[in-house]
Design an enzyme around this catalytic site. Structure first.
Site, short mmCIF file in Angstrom:
data_model
loop_
_atom_site.label_atom_id
_atom_site.label_comp_id
_atom_site.label_asym_id
_atom_site.label_seq_id
_atom_site.Cartn_x
_atom_site.Cartn_y
_atom_site.Cartn_z
N ASP A 4 11.37 8.81 -21.46
CA ASP A 4 11.80 10.06 -22.09
C ASP A 4 13.31 10.18 -21.89
OD1 ASP A 4 12.21 10.98 -19.51
OD2 ASP A 4 10.90 12.74 -19.69
N HIS A 5 13.87 11.34 -22.22
CA HIS A 5 15.32 11.53 -22.10
C HIS A 5 15.80 11.37 -20.65
CE1 HIS A 5 13.12 15.30 -21.66
NE2 HIS A 5 14.11 15.74 -20.89
N CYS A 41 10.69 8.18 -16.60
CA CYS A 41 11.01 9.56 -16.94
C CYS A 41 11.90 10.08 -15.80
CB CYS A 41 9.77 10.42 -17.18
SG CYS A 41 8.67 10.65 -15.76
N THR A 49 11.28 11.79 -13.02
CA THR A 49 10.71 11.51 -11.70
C THR A 49 9.85 10.26 -11.68
OG1 THR A 49 8.74 12.80 -12.19
CG2 THR A 49 10.60 13.98 -11.17
N GLY A 50 9.40 9.82 -12.84
CA GLY A 50 8.44 8.72 -12.94
C GLY A 50 7.00 9.20 -12.82
N GLY A 58 5.25 12.03 -14.40
CA GLY A 58 4.52 12.40 -15.62
C GLY A 58 4.21 11.20 -16.49
N HIS A 89 -1.54 -6.35 -4.60
CA HIS A 89 -2.81 -5.70 -4.25
C HIS A 89 -3.46 -4.94 -5.41
CE1 HIS A 89 -2.45 -5.65 0.44
NE2 HIS A 89 -2.11 -6.82 -0.07
N ASN A 90 -2.65 -4.28 -6.24
CA ASN A 90 -3.21 -3.40 -7.28
C ASN A 90 -3.23 -4.05 -8.66
OD1 ASN A 90 -1.01 -1.06 -5.75
ND2 ASN A 90 -3.19 -1.27 -5.25
N ARG A 113 -10.39 -9.58 -2.03
CA ARG A 113 -10.91 -8.22 -1.80
C ARG A 113 -10.25 -7.20 -2.72
NH1 ARG A 113 -7.05 -9.26 1.86
NH2 ARG A 113 -5.55 -7.63 2.45
N HIS A 114 -9.05 -7.53 -3.16
CA HIS A 114 -8.34 -6.59 -4.04
C HIS A 114 -8.97 -6.53 -5.44
CE1 HIS A 114 -5.52 -6.33 -0.84
NE2 HIS A 114 -5.25 -7.62 -0.90
N ARG A 170 -11.63 -3.93 -5.58
CA ARG A 170 -11.08 -2.56 -5.68
C ARG A 170 -10.59 -2.26 -7.09
NH1 ARG A 170 -8.52 -4.18 0.11
NH2 ARG A 170 -10.45 -3.86 1.27
#
Ligand SMILES: O=C(CO)[C@H](O)[C@H](O)COP(=O)(O)O
Length: 148
Positions: free
Chosen positions: A8-9, A65, A67-68, A70, A98-99, A132-133, A136
């Protein structure tokens, strides 16, 4: 490798810096906007990049954005997306290992350009470890499918 980017802006300046950085490294960039600092709504750009990644048209996405927060919330509403808000290189490394994050989110008013580009490079440098990841990640997918 193709990377989809959007902002965004509030994230426009850092998104432009990321675009220049990746292009100079020879990486193909799909820029979904925005294209100026005129006020826009982050969910629109989060959705565009998230759908591009979820559809397999880009390997990863980068979203910014103010803050990152939203824009990561918006991207994570798209099935198959694991968007991670990262403020440092350690988080960027761990969210890949991991993710298996497929979208990196940053805050343009939180993260300076130098740090932001280091975070991007780190995110793109690490592979998912599986094991194991994977279990998850599968549980996250089960939530999407209403099974958990
Ligand atoms: O960080 C954000 C969302 O998490 C947005 O960039 C922020 O809310 C935009 O606010 P404004 O319209 O006052 O610039």
């Amino acid at each position: 490798m193709v990377i989809a980017i959007g902002s965004d802006h509030g994230g426009f300046a850092l998104k432009e810096a990321v675009k220049k950085h990746l292009t100079e490294k020879g990486i193909e960039v799909k820029d979904f906007g925005c294209y100026s600092t005129d006020s826009v709504d982050y969910a629109v750009y989060g959705a565009k990049v998230a759908h591009c990644v979820a559809d397999g048209e880009a390997q990863y996405g980068v979203l910014v954005c103010s803050t990152g927060i939203g824009i990561s919330m918006a991207a994570n509403k798209v099935k198959g997306i694991r968007a991670a808000l990262c403020c440092d290189m350690h988080a960027a490394e761990m969210t890949r290992r991991h993710n298996n994050a497929n979208i990196l989110c940053m805050g343009g008013l939180v993260t300076d350009e130098k740090t932001g580009l280091e975070i991007v490079d780190t995110f793109l440098s690490f592979e998912f470890e599986g094991g194991r990841h994977q279990r998850r990640i599968d549980q996250i997918a089960a939530i999407e499918n209403g099974e958990l």
